[in-house]
Design an enzyme around this catalytic site. Structure first.
Site, PDB file in Angstrom:
ATOM      1  N   GLY A  69      40.955  34.346  56.811  1.00  9.30           N
ATOM      2  CA  GLY A  69      42.360  34.742  56.725  1.00  9.30           C
ATOM      3  C   GLY A  69      42.656  35.605  55.512  1.00  9.30           C
ATOM      4  N   ASP A  70      43.816  36.195  55.535  1.00  4.58           N
ATOM      5  CA  ASP A  70      44.395  36.918  54.397  1.00  4.58           C
ATOM      6  C   ASP A  70      45.889  37.021  54.748  1.00  4.58           C
ATOM      7  OD1 ASP A  70      43.445  38.617  51.869  1.00  4.58           O
ATOM      8  OD2 ASP A  70      44.974  39.814  52.834  1.00  4.58           O
ATOM      9  N   THR A 127      42.344  28.705  47.543  1.00  9.44           N
ATOM     10  CA  THR A 127      42.619  29.865  46.690  1.00  9.44           C
ATOM     11  C   THR A 127      43.610  29.490  45.587  1.00  9.44           C
ATOM     12  OG1 THR A 127      42.294  31.228  48.653  1.00  9.44           O
ATOM     13  CG2 THR A 127      43.175  32.322  46.700  1.00  9.44           C
ATOM     14  N   LYS A 155      35.909  43.302  54.841  1.00  5.98           N
ATOM     15  CA  LYS A 155      37.343  43.016  55.033  1.00  5.98           C
ATOM     16  C   LYS A 155      37.788  43.672  56.324  1.00  5.98           C
ATOM     17  CE  LYS A 155      40.729  40.934  52.836  1.00  5.98           C
ATOM     18  NZ  LYS A 155      40.682  39.852  51.841  1.00  5.98           N
ATOM     19  N   SER A 198      35.206  29.148  51.567  1.00  4.17           N
ATOM     20  CA  SER A 198      34.752  29.648  52.870  1.00  4.17           C
ATOM     21  C   SER A 198      33.226  29.562  52.960  1.00  4.17           C
ATOM     22  CB  SER A 198      35.186  31.102  53.065  1.00  4.17           C
ATOM     23  OG  SER A 198      36.521  31.194  53.488  1.00  4.17           O
TER      24      SER A 198
HETATM   25  P1  NDP Z   1      50.390  34.983  53.233  1.00  2.00           P
HETATM   26  O1  NDP Z   1      50.570  35.875  54.398  1.00  2.00           O
HETATM   27  O2  NDP Z   1      50.219  33.526  53.448  1.00  2.00           O
HETATM   28  O3  NDP Z   1      51.555  35.179  52.179  1.00  2.00           O
HETATM   29  C1  NDP Z   1      51.835  36.423  51.627  1.00  2.00           C
HETATM   30  C2  NDP Z   1      53.051  36.305  50.734  1.00  2.00           C
HETATM   31  O4  NDP Z   1      53.225  37.511  50.027  1.00  2.00           O
HETATM   32  C3  NDP Z   1      54.331  36.098  51.526  1.00  2.00           C
HETATM   33  O5  NDP Z   1      55.236  35.373  50.743  1.00  2.00           O
HETATM   34  C4  NDP Z   1      54.798  37.520  51.757  1.00  2.00           C
HETATM   35  O6  NDP Z   1      56.177  37.619  52.005  1.00  2.00           O
HETATM   36  C5  NDP Z   1      54.425  38.160  50.442  1.00  2.00           C
HETATM   37  N1  NDP Z   1      54.165  39.589  50.677  1.00  2.00           N
HETATM   38  C6  NDP Z   1      53.215  40.112  51.491  1.00  2.00           C
HETATM   39  N2  NDP Z   1      53.274  41.447  51.489  1.00  2.00           N
HETATM   40  C7  NDP Z   1      54.279  41.769  50.673  1.00  2.00           C
HETATM   41  C8  NDP Z   1      54.825  42.994  50.253  1.00  2.00           C
HETATM   42  N3  NDP Z   1      54.340  44.167  50.699  1.00  2.00           N
HETATM   43  N4  NDP Z   1      55.853  42.948  49.373  1.00  2.00           N
HETATM   44  C9  NDP Z   1      56.348  41.759  48.927  1.00  2.00           C
HETATM   45  N5  NDP Z   1      55.861  40.560  49.291  1.00  2.00           N
HETATM   46  C10 NDP Z   1      54.838  40.568  50.141  1.00  2.00           C
HETATM   47  O7  NDP Z   1      49.104  35.580  52.465  1.00  2.00           O
HETATM   48  P2  NDP Z   1      48.197  34.875  51.363  1.00  2.00           P
HETATM   49  O8  NDP Z   1      48.987  33.934  50.550  1.00  2.00           O
HETATM   50  O9  NDP Z   1      46.967  34.416  52.043  1.00  2.00           O
HETATM   51  O10 NDP Z   1      47.784  36.141  50.475  1.00  2.00           O
HETATM   52  C11 NDP Z   1      48.502  36.526  49.310  1.00  2.00           C
HETATM   53  C12 NDP Z   1      47.601  37.386  48.434  1.00  2.00           C
HETATM   54  O11 NDP Z   1      46.447  36.645  48.047  1.00  2.00           O
HETATM   55  C13 NDP Z   1      47.061  38.653  49.091  1.00  2.00           C
HETATM   56  O12 NDP Z   1      46.932  39.655  48.092  1.00  2.00           O
HETATM   57  C14 NDP Z   1      45.691  38.237  49.561  1.00  2.00           C
HETATM   58  O13 NDP Z   1      44.825  39.344  49.716  1.00  2.00           O
HETATM   59  C15 NDP Z   1      45.264  37.343  48.408  1.00  2.00           C
HETATM   60  N6  NDP Z   1      44.204  36.385  48.662  1.00  2.00           N
HETATM   61  C16 NDP Z   1      44.277  35.494  49.698  1.00  2.00           C
HETATM   62  C17 NDP Z   1      43.267  34.572  49.884  1.00  2.00           C
HETATM   63  C18 NDP Z   1      43.339  33.536  50.942  1.00  2.00           C
HETATM   64  O14 NDP Z   1      42.438  32.691  50.995  1.00  2.00           O
HETATM   65  N7  NDP Z   1      44.355  33.499  51.787  1.00  2.00           N
HETATM   66  C19 NDP Z   1      42.073  34.555  49.027  1.00  2.00           C
HETATM   67  C20 NDP Z   1      42.134  35.480  47.916  1.00  2.00           C
HETATM   68  C21 NDP Z   1      43.160  36.366  47.779  1.00  2.00           C
HETATM   69  P3  NDP Z   1      56.683  37.832  53.514  1.00  2.00           P
HETATM   70  O15 NDP Z   1      56.334  36.578  54.234  1.00  2.00           O
HETATM   71  O16 NDP Z   1      58.135  38.078  53.396  1.00  2.00           O
HETATM   72  O17 NDP Z   1      55.928  39.028  54.031  1.00  2.00           O
HETATM   73  O1  2IT Z   2      40.641  37.975  49.534  1.00  2.45           O
HETATM   74  C1  2IT Z   2      39.960  36.980  49.838  1.00  2.45           C
HETATM   75  O2  2IT Z   2      39.040  36.572  49.134  1.00  2.45           O
HETATM   76  C2  2IT Z   2      40.293  36.271  51.082  1.00  2.45           C
HETATM   77  N1  2IT Z   2      41.260  36.644  51.753  1.00  2.45           N
HETATM   78  C3  2IT Z   2      39.449  35.124  51.546  1.00  2.45           C
HETATM   79  C4  2IT Z   2      38.219  35.617  52.247  1.00  2.45           C
HETATM   80  C5  2IT Z   2      37.371  34.568  52.889  1.00  2.45           C
HETATM   81  O3  2IT Z   2      36.393  34.981  53.522  1.00  2.45           O
HETATM   82  O4  2IT Z   2      37.637  33.371  52.777  1.00  2.45           O
END
Ligand code: NDP
Ligand code: 2IT
Length: 444
Positions: free
Chosen positions: A165-166, A209, A126, A376
């Site tokens: 991404g994340d 996801t 990560k 991925s």
């Molecule tokens: P995005 O950046 O697309 O969206 C994040 C969302 O969560 C936004 O609505 C954001 O609000 C909100 N958010 C982020 N930080 C905070 C915080 N500290 N307090 C309150 N709200 C918060 O990210 P993703 O959707 O990609 O990721 C969301 C979660 O899913 C994370 O935990 C990530 O690790 C996990 N994840 C993502 C994957 C992926 O493929 N993208 C895969 C597996 C897990 P705002 O815009 O206002 O900050």
């Molecule tokens: O938390 C996660 O699994 C991710 N953000 C996706 C990682 C990836 O390599 O696609």
């Protein structure tokens, strides 16, 4: 003191000031106790758990860039290459002001077992930065990404470490990062996933996801003799995971009542309008306050509150520790059936315990949100064979992977006398493959 407790004490002592990492290790070690106890002497002699909890490599670097006023800004970049026992390091990059080693290490640690559960050959890693893309111009984001990659490139590669991404890293950021990697290395390879469709990306990765979370939830309910159709859900977050979780939930006949961002949350009694949400978040990059302009019947509230809304399913899709003990009590009081985690470690340890103790079906993050990284890995396969699969091909593979995960974690929980404890099942099933591979490869 048992071996597990010894290692836990050692991890706490060695990683002060990193509560998220310690939380992730504690949750993991507590639930894999039965496997460790069955092999205590040999695991201890080869320091298997100590090695597992120590990243293979941690990289931290300076990221200078110039903002639109000509001012130089300096951020910190991170990549934690946690474990490569079963494949090249794989895991996302997070750009958020809260990022430091404790966050990246917890995410990298979780990623080891999540990636193992996918059944695909990917190790755990990560990375990210304390850079905040919010409010920055496209040029500023590009300048940051180019500077970030100017250091990161030397540590990654299609067979070494493949970021994605994340939070705060989506298609725009991956594009800028990829362009700079290619420019420096002069190699056109699948070094990142989540790429655009015109330069090696996979169909369905954007949705993966969120869609995977719903395929997982549907199957988990099914093995508990519950039909997902007709249920209501509360979702947190309004980013990549939340948006496509809501879309797939609706396709499966679920009414989704809420979503949220870091400033507030929306309650829509008619069900969230995904197209409106996509326009607000993916196109305008705006705040959820705008949602009422599209849906006058909806309510917008400042702060947090989605877990107080009565629903059958709760799907946290925002960030770590966003669902605490009080929230868990509110969900149980409202008769929630299942909580499945789209975000990484969204439930606190106390919340998880409370939900499980009160008979809520609990789908842990490293199983429930594995669809993103699984897809991925499918993108990596397509890049290697220089072919692109159709949306339907990728989506059906994703669905099968999520169904397999449900059955594997269910079986692992039962095998160790923990039937119905899917958090234990996920940790045990994910751990066993990694442990076997580490043991086979000797002391490295
Ligand atoms: P995005 O950046 O697309 O969206 C994040 C969302 O969560 C936004 O609505 C954001 O609000 C909100 N958010 C982020 N930080 C905070 C915080 N500290 N307090 C309150 N709200 C918060 O990210 P993703 O959707 O990609 O990721 C969301 C979660 O899913 C994370 O935990 C990530 O690790 C996990 N994840 C993502 C994957 C992926 O493929 N993208 C895969 C597996 C897990 P705002 O815009 O206002 O900050
Ligand atoms: O938390 C996660 O699994 C991710 N953000 C996706 C990682 C990836 O390599 O696609």
């Amino acid at each position: 003191m048992s071996y597990v407790d010894e290692v836990l004490a050692r991890v706490e002592a060695k990683n002060p000031g990193e509560p998220e990492f310690i939380q992730a290790v504690k949750e993991f070690l507590d639930t894999v106790r039965p496997v460790i106890e069955a092999n205590e002497e040999s695991y201890k002699k080869m320091a298997l758990l100590e090695r597992l909890c120590e990243p293979e490599r941690q990289i931290r670097f300076r990221v200078p860039w110039v903002d639109d006023n000509g001012q130089v800004q300096v951020n910190t970049g991170y990549r934690v290459q946690f474990n490569s026992a079963i494949g090249p390091y794989k895991g996302g990059l997070r750009f958020h002001p809260s990022v430091y080693f404790g966050i990246i290490k917890f995410l990298g640690f979780e990623q080891i077992f999540k990636n193992s559960l996918t059944g695909l050959p990917i190790g755990g890693g990560k990375g990210g930065s304390d850079f905040d893309p919010k409010g920055k111009s496209d040029r500023e984001v590009m300048a940051f990404c180019q500077s970030f990659m100017t250091e990161l490139y030397r540590h990654i590669g299609a067979d070494t470490d493949v970021p994605a991404g994340d939070i705060g890293v989506g298609g725009r950021e991956i594009g800028f990062l990829y362009g700079q990697y290619k420019r420096i290395k002069n190699i056109y390879e699948g070094v990142l996933t989540g790429k655009g469709l015109t330069y090696g990306g996979s169909l369905a990765r954007t949705q993966a996801t969120g869609y995977g979370l719903l395929y997982f939830t549907e199957e988990l309910l099914k093995i508990n003799n519950i039909d997902i159709a007709g249920k209501t859900a509360v979702v947190s977050g309004a980013g990549n995971v939340a948006i496509y979780a809501i879309q797939k939930a609706q396709q499966l006949g679920v009414k989704v009542l809420t979503c949220s961002d870091s400033t507030g949350w929306v309650y829509d009694p008619d069900g969230i309008d995904v197209e409106a949400l996509r326009e607000i978040k993916e196109v305008k990059r705006a705040r959820l306050t705008e949602y009422k302009n599209y849906r006058p019947n909806a309510e917008y509230h400042e702060g947090r509150g989605v877990w107080n809304v009565k629903a059958d399913l709760a799907l946290p899709c925002a960030t770590q520790n966003e669902l605490n003990l009080e929230d868990a009590k509110a969900l149980v009081a409202n008769g929630v059936t299942a909580v499945c985690e789209g975000a990484n470690m969204p439930s606190t340890l106390e919340a998880t315990e409370y939900l499980k103790a009160n008979g809520v079906i609990f789908g842990p993050a490293k199983a429930a949100n594995a669809g993103g990284v699984a897809t991925s890995a499918l993108e990596m396969s397509q890049n290697s064979e220089r072919l692109s699969w159709t949306f339907e091909e990728v989506d059906s593979k994703l669905k099968q992977i999520m169904i397999n995960i449900v059955h594997n974690i269910d079986a692992a929980a039962k095998e160790y006398g923990k039937a119905g404890d899917y958090a234990a099942g996920a940790n045990i099933a994910g751990f066993k493959k990694v442990a076997d591979a580490m043991i086979a490869q000797g002391i490295v």
